[in-house]
Design a protein around this motif. Structure first.
Motif, PDB file in Angstrom:
ATOM      1  N   HIS A   1      35.150  36.156  34.820  1.00  0.00           N
ATOM      2  CA  HIS A   1      34.525  36.079  33.501  1.00  0.00           C
ATOM      3  C   HIS A   1      33.700  34.797  33.377  1.00  0.00           C
ATOM      4  O   HIS A   1      32.570  34.812  32.876  1.00  0.00           O
ATOM      5  CB  HIS A   1      35.602  36.134  32.429  1.00  0.00           C
ATOM      6  CG  HIS A   1      35.061  36.003  31.039  1.00  0.00           C
ATOM      7  ND1 HIS A   1      34.979  34.808  30.380  1.00  0.00           N
ATOM      8  CD2 HIS A   1      34.560  36.940  30.186  1.00  0.00           C
ATOM      9  CE1 HIS A   1      34.457  34.991  29.182  1.00  0.00           C
ATOM     10  NE2 HIS A   1      34.198  36.286  29.038  1.00  0.00           N
ATOM     11  N   ASP A   2      34.250  33.685  33.846  1.00  0.00           N
ATOM     12  CA  ASP A   2      33.522  32.418  33.776  1.00  0.00           C
ATOM     13  C   ASP A   2      32.279  32.438  34.679  1.00  0.00           C
ATOM     14  O   ASP A   2      31.229  31.921  34.296  1.00  0.00           O
ATOM     15  CB  ASP A   2      34.427  31.264  34.206  1.00  0.00           C
ATOM     16  CG  ASP A   2      35.456  30.918  33.140  1.00  0.00           C
ATOM     17  OD1 ASP A   2      35.295  31.391  31.991  1.00  0.00           O
ATOM     18  OD2 ASP A   2      36.408  30.199  33.452  1.00  0.00           O
TER      19      ASP A   2
ATOM     20  N   VAL B   1      50.584  39.830  38.710  1.00  0.00           N
ATOM     21  CA  VAL B   1      50.004  39.862  37.359  1.00  0.00           C
ATOM     22  C   VAL B   1      49.332  38.531  37.044  1.00  0.00           C
ATOM     23  O   VAL B   1      48.204  38.500  36.534  1.00  0.00           O
ATOM     24  CB  VAL B   1      51.094  40.206  36.313  1.00  0.00           C
ATOM     25  CG1 VAL B   1      50.590  39.967  34.898  1.00  0.00           C
ATOM     26  CG2 VAL B   1      51.536  41.646  36.492  1.00  0.00           C
ATOM     27  N   ILE B   2      49.989  37.421  37.345  1.00  0.00           N
ATOM     28  CA  ILE B   2      49.406  36.107  37.102  1.00  0.00           C
ATOM     29  C   ILE B   2      48.134  35.928  37.934  1.00  0.00           C
ATOM     30  O   ILE B   2      47.118  35.410  37.445  1.00  0.00           O
ATOM     31  CB  ILE B   2      50.431  34.996  37.418  1.00  0.00           C
ATOM     32  CG1 ILE B   2      51.636  35.103  36.485  1.00  0.00           C
ATOM     33  CG2 ILE B   2      49.805  33.619  37.318  1.00  0.00           C
ATOM     34  CD1 ILE B   2      51.309  34.956  35.016  1.00  0.00           C
ATOM     35  N   GLY B   3      48.175  36.369  39.187  1.00  0.00           N
ATOM     36  CA  GLY B   3      46.992  36.275  40.042  1.00  0.00           C
ATOM     37  C   GLY B   3      45.830  37.091  39.511  1.00  0.00           C
ATOM     38  O   GLY B   3      44.675  36.655  39.546  1.00  0.00           O
ATOM     39  N   CYS B   4      46.126  38.300  39.010  1.00  0.00           N
ATOM     40  CA  CYS B   4      45.058  39.137  38.441  1.00  0.00           C
ATOM     41  C   CYS B   4      44.467  38.503  37.186  1.00  0.00           C
ATOM     42  O   CYS B   4      43.244  38.556  36.973  1.00  0.00           O
ATOM     43  CB  CYS B   4      45.596  40.529  38.131  1.00  0.00           C
ATOM     44  SG  CYS B   4      45.877  41.528  39.597  1.00  0.00           S
ATOM     45  N   LEU B   5      45.314  37.915  36.355  1.00  0.00           N
ATOM     46  CA  LEU B   5      44.794  37.245  35.155  1.00  0.00           C
ATOM     47  C   LEU B   5      43.900  36.063  35.524  1.00  0.00           C
ATOM     48  O   LEU B   5      42.844  35.865  34.912  1.00  0.00           O
ATOM     49  CB  LEU B   5      45.959  36.774  34.277  1.00  0.00           C
ATOM     50  CG  LEU B   5      46.743  37.876  33.563  1.00  0.00           C
ATOM     51  CD1 LEU B   5      47.946  37.280  32.842  1.00  0.00           C
ATOM     52  CD2 LEU B   5      45.855  38.626  32.596  1.00  0.00           C
ATOM     53  N   LEU B   6      44.312  35.278  36.517  1.00  0.00           N
ATOM     54  CA  LEU B   6      43.475  34.157  36.959  1.00  0.00           C
ATOM     55  C   LEU B   6      42.161  34.649  37.561  1.00  0.00           C
ATOM     56  O   LEU B   6      41.099  34.057  37.324  1.00  0.00           O
ATOM     57  CB  LEU B   6      44.244  33.302  37.969  1.00  0.00           C
ATOM     58  CG  LEU B   6      45.389  32.471  37.403  1.00  0.00           C
ATOM     59  CD1 LEU B   6      46.168  31.811  38.533  1.00  0.00           C
ATOM     60  CD2 LEU B   6      44.859  31.429  36.435  1.00  0.00           C
ATOM     61  N   LEU B   7      42.229  35.725  38.329  1.00  0.00           N
ATOM     62  CA  LEU B   7      41.014  36.285  38.926  1.00  0.00           C
ATOM     63  C   LEU B   7      40.064  36.810  37.848  1.00  0.00           C
ATOM     64  O   LEU B   7      38.855  36.569  37.914  1.00  0.00           O
ATOM     65  CB  LEU B   7      41.389  37.406  39.893  1.00  0.00           C
ATOM     66  CG  LEU B   7      40.219  38.103  40.582  1.00  0.00           C
ATOM     67  CD1 LEU B   7      39.469  37.131  41.489  1.00  0.00           C
ATOM     68  CD2 LEU B   7      40.698  39.303  41.365  1.00  0.00           C
ATOM     69  N   MET B   8      40.596  37.488  36.847  1.00  0.00           N
ATOM     70  CA  MET B   8      39.738  38.002  35.774  1.00  0.00           C
ATOM     71  C   MET B   8      39.110  36.854  34.985  1.00  0.00           C
ATOM     72  O   MET B   8      37.940  36.917  34.609  1.00  0.00           O
ATOM     73  CB  MET B   8      40.537  38.911  34.842  1.00  0.00           C
ATOM     74  CG  MET B   8      40.915  40.216  35.486  1.00  0.00           C
ATOM     75  SD  MET B   8      41.730  41.459  34.453  1.00  0.00           S
ATOM     76  CE  MET B   8      42.351  40.586  33.072  1.00  0.00           C
ATOM     77  N   ALA B   9      39.874  35.781  34.748  1.00  0.00           N
ATOM     78  CA  ALA B   9      39.326  34.633  34.033  1.00  0.00           C
ATOM     79  C   ALA B   9      38.238  33.956  34.856  1.00  0.00           C
ATOM     80  O   ALA B   9      37.192  33.562  34.317  1.00  0.00           O
ATOM     81  CB  ALA B   9      40.438  33.643  33.704  1.00  0.00           C
TER      82      ALA B   9
END
Length: 50
Positions: free
Chosen positions: A45-46, A34-42
């Protein structure tokens, strides 16, 4: 006749387990995913939307 004696190769029960045992636990792997997916999405997005 079946040999039912305990083998000498079994590890002692009081020996501490290492990091690979901790990483093999499903709740930890789900949390890290979950943490990895959030970092990947951020990051995406950037890179793509900003």
């Amino acid at each position: 006749m079946v040999d039912t004696t305990q083998s000498e190769a079994a590890p002692p029960e009081d020996e501490p387990r290492g990091c690979l045992f901790a990483l093999s636990q499903p709740p930890l792997m789900i949390f890290l995913a979950v943490i990895g997916c959030l970092l990947l999405m951020a990051a995406l997005h950037d890179l793509l939307l900003l």
